[in-house]
Design a protein around this motif. Structure first.
Motif, PDB file in Angstrom:
ATOM      1  N   ARG A 113      -7.080 -10.308  -4.441  1.00  0.00           N
ATOM      2  CA  ARG A 113      -8.008 -11.434  -4.565  1.00  0.00           C
ATOM      3  C   ARG A 113      -7.221 -12.700  -4.216  1.00  0.00           C
ATOM      4  N   GLN A 119      -5.660  -3.809  -4.329  1.00  0.00           N
ATOM      5  CA  GLN A 119      -6.782  -4.747  -4.197  1.00  0.00           C
ATOM      6  C   GLN A 119      -6.246  -6.162  -4.342  1.00  0.00           C
ATOM      7  N   PRO A 176     -10.799   0.668  -3.819  1.00  0.00           N
ATOM      8  CA  PRO A 176     -11.733  -0.444  -4.036  1.00  0.00           C
ATOM      9  C   PRO A 176     -12.743  -0.541  -2.897  1.00  0.00           C
ATOM     10  N   GLU A 177     -13.905  -1.134  -3.197  1.00  0.00           N
ATOM     11  CA  GLU A 177     -14.906  -1.327  -2.137  1.00  0.00           C
ATOM     12  C   GLU A 177     -14.353  -2.228  -1.041  1.00  0.00           C
ATOM     13  N   GLN A 178     -13.605  -3.260  -1.449  1.00  0.00           N
ATOM     14  CA  GLN A 178     -12.967  -4.157  -0.494  1.00  0.00           C
ATOM     15  C   GLN A 178     -11.513  -4.328  -0.881  1.00  0.00           C
ATOM     16  N   THR A 179     -10.627  -4.207   0.094  1.00  0.00           N
ATOM     17  CA  THR A 179      -9.203  -4.392  -0.197  1.00  0.00           C
ATOM     18  C   THR A 179      -8.886  -5.847  -0.486  1.00  0.00           C
ATOM     19  N   CYS A 180      -9.527  -6.757   0.249  1.00  0.00           N
ATOM     20  CA  CYS A 180      -9.215  -8.185   0.093  1.00  0.00           C
ATOM     21  C   CYS A 180     -10.501  -8.987  -0.108  1.00  0.00           C
ATOM     22  N   THR A 181     -10.553  -9.800  -1.171  1.00  0.00           N
ATOM     23  CA  THR A 181     -11.705 -10.651  -1.428  1.00  0.00           C
ATOM     24  C   THR A 181     -11.237 -12.084  -1.684  1.00  0.00           C
ATOM     25  N   GLU A 223       0.830  -1.206   0.000  1.00  0.00           N
ATOM     26  CA  GLU A 223       0.000   0.000   0.000  1.00  0.00           C
ATOM     27  C   GLU A 223       0.869   1.263   0.000  1.00  0.00           C
ATOM     28  N   TYR A 245      -3.976   2.408  -5.400  1.00  0.00           N
ATOM     29  CA  TYR A 245      -4.471   1.652  -4.263  1.00  0.00           C
ATOM     30  C   TYR A 245      -4.167   0.169  -4.483  1.00  0.00           C
TER      31      TYR A 245
END
Length: 346
Positions: free
Chosen positions: A306, A304, A323-328, A293, A302
Motif C-alpha cells: 500500500r 501486498q 492478494p487481489e491487488q499486489t499494489c494499491t 516476492e 505473498y
C-alpha cells in the motif's frame, strides 16, 4: 496557551476579539462588541476559536446593528444551554488533565507522539460530521471527530503539556475535487516548527499499525498533498525530525528495504517505511517487488504493498493468500469539512 491568531489582528481587531472572548466565556446570551461588518466579525470569531479550543460550545452568531452606535450587539449561537455547557466544561477539563498527566515528564518529542497516538488510537472519523465533531467535545468527549475537532484536540492537549501548538487551516480547491477546508497543527520543538496532521495519520492507521506519514513534516513535504494556508504560519524548514527518519525507517537503497523485508517476514510483521532514495516512482516499485516476492515465496507468503505516493511511505504486508491487488494507493483525505460560522443580521 498560544494566542497566535490574536496577534495577527490590528489593535481594533484585537479589541473585538477580546470583547467576543469575554462574552462567550461568560456565556452571555448577547453582548456589545466594537462595531464591525458581519464578515469581519466572522473572521475574528473563527480566529478566536482556533486559538481557544475550550470555546467548544459556540457554533455561530447573529448580530444587531444600532444606527450611529459605536458597537454592535453580538448574539452567539450555543450548542447547549448554560447548565449543559458548564457540565461539559467540567468533564472536558477533567479529561484533559487526566490525559496529560502520564506525559508530563516526557520530552517534547515524546509528548507530541503521545498526543498523536491518542488521536490515532481513540478517535473515529465522524462521517456524519455532527456539530460537536468540529470541536474538542467530539474527539475528547465522544471519541469521534473531523479534522477541525481533531486539530483543536491536539492543541488542547499540547497546551496542557506546555507544547507550543497552533491549528492551521488550508483553502478548499473545488477544481481539484477538494470541496472543503482542512485543519491540522504546527508545533514548535527545539526552536523549529513542524507540521503534524493527526487526522490523515488516523485515516491511514485504520485498524492496523499507527501511521506517522504526517508527523513533523516540513513545508516542502506537507504541501505535496495539502492546499495553501488561509492564514500565515511560521515557516517549517527542518525535515530532519520527520518520524520515519528519527526512527531510522527512512531508506535510500533497495538492499535496505529487502533486508528489512526479510526481517519482517521472519517476525511475521508488516514493513512500514519511508523511501528517501530519490523520487518514489513505479520504476522504484518494480525494483523493490521482485526480491521481496522471492523472500516471501521462500516462506510460502505473498507481498501486498500500500503506497502513500505524496509522502513516499510504503506499508508492506505478507499475507498467506494471494492478494487481489499486489499494489494499491492509499488515500488519507476523508473529505474534510470545517464548520461554517457565517453570521446573520438579526
Amino acid at each position: 496557551m498560544e494566542a497566535y491568531y490574536f496577534r495577527q489582528l490590528d489593535k481594533y481587531g484585537q479589541s473585538v476579539y477580546h470583547a467576543i472572548q469575554e462574552g462567550l466565556t461568560d456565556l452571555s446570551p448577547s453582548f456589545p462588541v466594537p462595531r464591525m461588518e458581519g464578515k469581519e466579525l466572522s473572521e475574528v470569531l473563527f480566529r478566536l476559536r482556533l486559538d481557544r479550543p475550550e470555546l467548544f460550545y459556540v457554533t455561530g452568531f447573529s448580530y444587531r446593528v444600532h444606527p450611529q452606535a459605536a458597537s454592535v450587539e453580538f448574539i452567539p449561537q450555543y450548542l447547549f444551554d448554560k447548565g449543559k455547557i458548564r457540565e461539559h466544561q467540567r468533564a472536558l477539563s477533567a479529561r484533559v488533565t487526566k490525559l496529560a498527566r502520564p506525559a508530563q515528564s516526557m520530552t517534547d518529542w515524546e509528548k507530541e507522539r503521545y498526543v498523536h497516538d491518542f488521536i490515532c488510537q481513540n478517535v473515529r472519523y465522524d462521517k456524519l460530521k455532527k456539530p460537536y465533531s468540529h470541536e474538542i467535545l467530539g474527539p475528547l468527549g465522544q471519541g469521534v471527530g473531523v479534522c477541525e475537532g481533531m486539530a483543536k484536540s491536539v492543541k488542547a492537549l499540547c497546551d496542557a503539556l506546555g507544547l507550543w501548538c497552533i491549528v492551521v487551516v488550508s483553502h478548499a480547491a473545488p477544481e481539484q475535487g477538494i470541496r472543503y477546508r482542512h485543519a491540522w497543527n504546527i508545533l514548535r520543538l527545539g526552536g523549529s516548527y513542524y507540521h503534524l496532521d493527526a487526522t490523515f495519520d488516523r485515516t491511514l492507521s485504520g485498524e492496523g499499525p499507527i501511521r506517522y506519514d504526517y508527523f513533523n513534516l516540513d513545508d516542502r513535504r506537507i504541501f505535496r498533498d495539502h492546499q495553501p494556508l488561509v492564514y500565515p504560519a511560521p515557516a517549517c524548514t527542518d525535515g530532519d525530525a520527520f518520524y520515519y527518519r528519527v526512527q531510522k525507517r527512512s531508506f535510500t537503497r533497495v538492499e535496505e528495504v529487502v533486508r528489512r523485508g526479510e526481517q519482517a517476514l521472519r517476525k511475521k510483521q508488516p514493513l512500514l517505511f519511508h523511501w528517501r532514495g530519490g523520487a518514489l516512482t513505479r520504476g522504484v516499485l518494480e525494483e523493490l517487488l521482485p526480491p521481496l516476492e522471492e523472500a516471501a515465496r521462500a516462506r510460502s507468503r505473498y507481498v501486498q504493498v500500500r503506497v502513500n505516493w505524496p509522502q513516499a511511505v510504503l506499508h508492506i504486508t505478507f499475507p498467506d493468500q494471494p492478494p487481489e491487488q499486489t499494489c494499491t494507493t492509499e488515500e488519507a483525505n476523508e473529505g474534510e469539512a470545517l464548520a461554517a460560522s457565517e453570521p446573520s443580521e438579526a
